[in-house]
Design a protein around this motif. Structure first.
Motif, PDB file in Angstrom:
ATOM      1  N   PRO A  60       0.816  -1.221   0.000  1.00  0.00           N
ATOM      2  CA  PRO A  60       0.000   0.000   0.000  1.00  0.00           C
ATOM      3  C   PRO A  60       0.851   1.273   0.000  1.00  0.00           C
ATOM      4  CG  PRO A  60      -0.686  -1.498   1.758  1.00  0.00           C
ATOM      5  CD  PRO A  60       0.581  -2.043   1.187  1.00  0.00           C
ATOM      6  N   ILE A  61       0.362   2.263  -0.696  1.00  0.00           N
ATOM      7  CA  ILE A  61       0.944   3.602  -0.701  1.00  0.00           C
ATOM      8  C   ILE A  61      -0.010   4.472   0.106  1.00  0.00           C
ATOM      9  CG2 ILE A  61       1.500   5.610  -2.124  1.00  0.00           C
ATOM     10  CD1 ILE A  61       1.954   3.666  -4.447  1.00  0.00           C
ATOM     11  N   GLU A  62       0.524   5.304   0.967  1.00  0.00           N
ATOM     12  CA  GLU A  62      -0.343   6.177   1.763  1.00  0.00           C
ATOM     13  C   GLU A  62      -0.973   7.228   0.860  1.00  0.00           C
ATOM     14  OE1 GLU A  62      -0.088   9.131   5.591  1.00  0.00           O
ATOM     15  OE2 GLU A  62       1.258   7.419   5.496  1.00  0.00           O
ATOM     16  N   VAL A  63      -2.294   7.283   0.887  1.00  0.00           N
ATOM     17  CA  VAL A  63      -3.048   8.264   0.124  1.00  0.00           C
ATOM     18  C   VAL A  63      -3.877   9.066   1.122  1.00  0.00           C
ATOM     19  CG1 VAL A  63      -4.818   8.628  -1.644  1.00  0.00           C
ATOM     20  CG2 VAL A  63      -3.185   6.752  -1.894  1.00  0.00           C
ATOM     21  N   ALA A  64      -3.638  10.359   1.178  1.00  0.00           N
ATOM     22  CA  ALA A  64      -4.375  11.217   2.105  1.00  0.00           C
ATOM     23  C   ALA A  64      -5.852  11.230   1.737  1.00  0.00           C
ATOM     24  CB  ALA A  64      -3.809  12.628   2.071  1.00  0.00           C
ATOM     25  N   GLU A  65      -6.698  11.225   2.753  1.00  0.00           N
ATOM     26  CA  GLU A  65      -8.136  11.277   2.520  1.00  0.00           C
ATOM     27  C   GLU A  65      -8.469  12.561   1.779  1.00  0.00           C
ATOM     28  OE1 GLU A  65     -12.253  11.156   5.097  1.00  0.00           O
ATOM     29  OE2 GLU A  65     -10.470  10.191   5.897  1.00  0.00           O
ATOM     30  N   SER A  81      -7.369   4.559  -2.920  1.00  0.00           N
ATOM     31  CA  SER A  81      -6.179   3.868  -2.407  1.00  0.00           C
ATOM     32  C   SER A  81      -5.231   3.614  -3.561  1.00  0.00           C
ATOM     33  CB  SER A  81      -6.560   2.548  -1.721  1.00  0.00           C
ATOM     34  OG  SER A  81      -7.155   1.657  -2.654  1.00  0.00           O
ATOM     35  N   TYR A  83      -1.435   1.192  -4.639  1.00  0.00           N
ATOM     36  CA  TYR A  83      -0.529   0.101  -4.287  1.00  0.00           C
ATOM     37  C   TYR A  83       0.646   0.076  -5.255  1.00  0.00           C
ATOM     38  CZ  TYR A  83      -4.716  -1.284  -1.826  1.00  0.00           C
ATOM     39  OH  TYR A  83      -5.825  -1.279  -1.020  1.00  0.00           O
ATOM     40  N   GLN A 192       3.752   9.123  -9.024  1.00  0.00           N
ATOM     41  CA  GLN A 192       4.473   8.332  -8.025  1.00  0.00           C
ATOM     42  C   GLN A 192       5.889   7.985  -8.480  1.00  0.00           C
ATOM     43  OE1 GLN A 192       2.839   8.048  -5.046  1.00  0.00           O
ATOM     44  NE2 GLN A 192       1.418   9.268  -6.252  1.00  0.00           N
TER      45      GLN A 192
END
Length: 193
Positions: A60-65, A81, A83, A192
């Protein structure tokens, strides 16, 4: 007489408050009971979608809400989300879950983008807000397979817009939404690295 009428209003108000309190407690209890099974089901759907769009290991890659991407056509698409995908220790690309707005609401879609810049697959996870028999058909394999091997350069579009994706009959808005979701996922993956 006025005192009796006032007393009845207070009594009715008290009964209404008691009923509201009981219903709120019941709803809270149902939510507490169902929140974990719903989360598990959503996780299973996500894992199945990942496996469907790319045969690789995911991180997983952190994705801000609230993260969004604006496509070249000006469509704003939510990123749910993301990945980083690897296979045999090598970079395989990205999988990005997007939620473009279709005719009836969000069309939750997983998009696989290979390291060489092509779409490896599309899986519509949920289109429950789309019209049954029309837009909801975007979950069908025949529609989703059109996206495979398309370039991940933001150029995916339905035929009416000059692209190669055959829109679902009677559901051009949903078809455009999925196409824009694919473009947004490609743009996010490109950002990314």
């Amino acid at each position: 007489m006025a005192g009796k009428q006032k007393n009845e209003f207070v009594q009715l108000g008290g009964v209404l408050c008691a009923i509201t309190l009981v219903v709120a407690l019941c709803l809270g209890a149902v939510n507490a009971i169902t929140v974990e099974p719903i989360a598990k089901q959503n996780q299973i759907k996500t894992e199945n979608a990942l496996a469907q769009v790319m045969d690789a290991d995911s991180e997983p890659i952190e994705v801000a809400e609230g993260t969004t991407v604006t496509t070249s056509s000006g469509t704003v698409v939510s990123i749910v989300s993301a990945y980083k995908m690897t296979k045999d220790g090598q970079d395989a690309g990205y999988c990005v879950e997007v939620a473009p707005n279709g005719f009836g609401g969000g069309v939750d879609t997983m998009v696989g983008i290979s390291a060489d810049g092509t779409i490896t697959g599309v899986s519509v996870i949920s289109a429950s807000s789309e019209t049954p028999g029309l837009g909801a058909r975007c979950t069908e394999e025949e529609f989703q397979n059109q996206f495979k091997d398309q370039p991940a350069d933001g150029s995916v579009a339905v035929e009416k817009d000059g692209g190669s994706i055959v829109a679902l009959t009677g559901a051009t808005i949903t078809s455009r939404a999925v196409s824009e979701g694919v473009n947004a996922a490609a743009m996010f993956a490109a950002e990314q690295g």
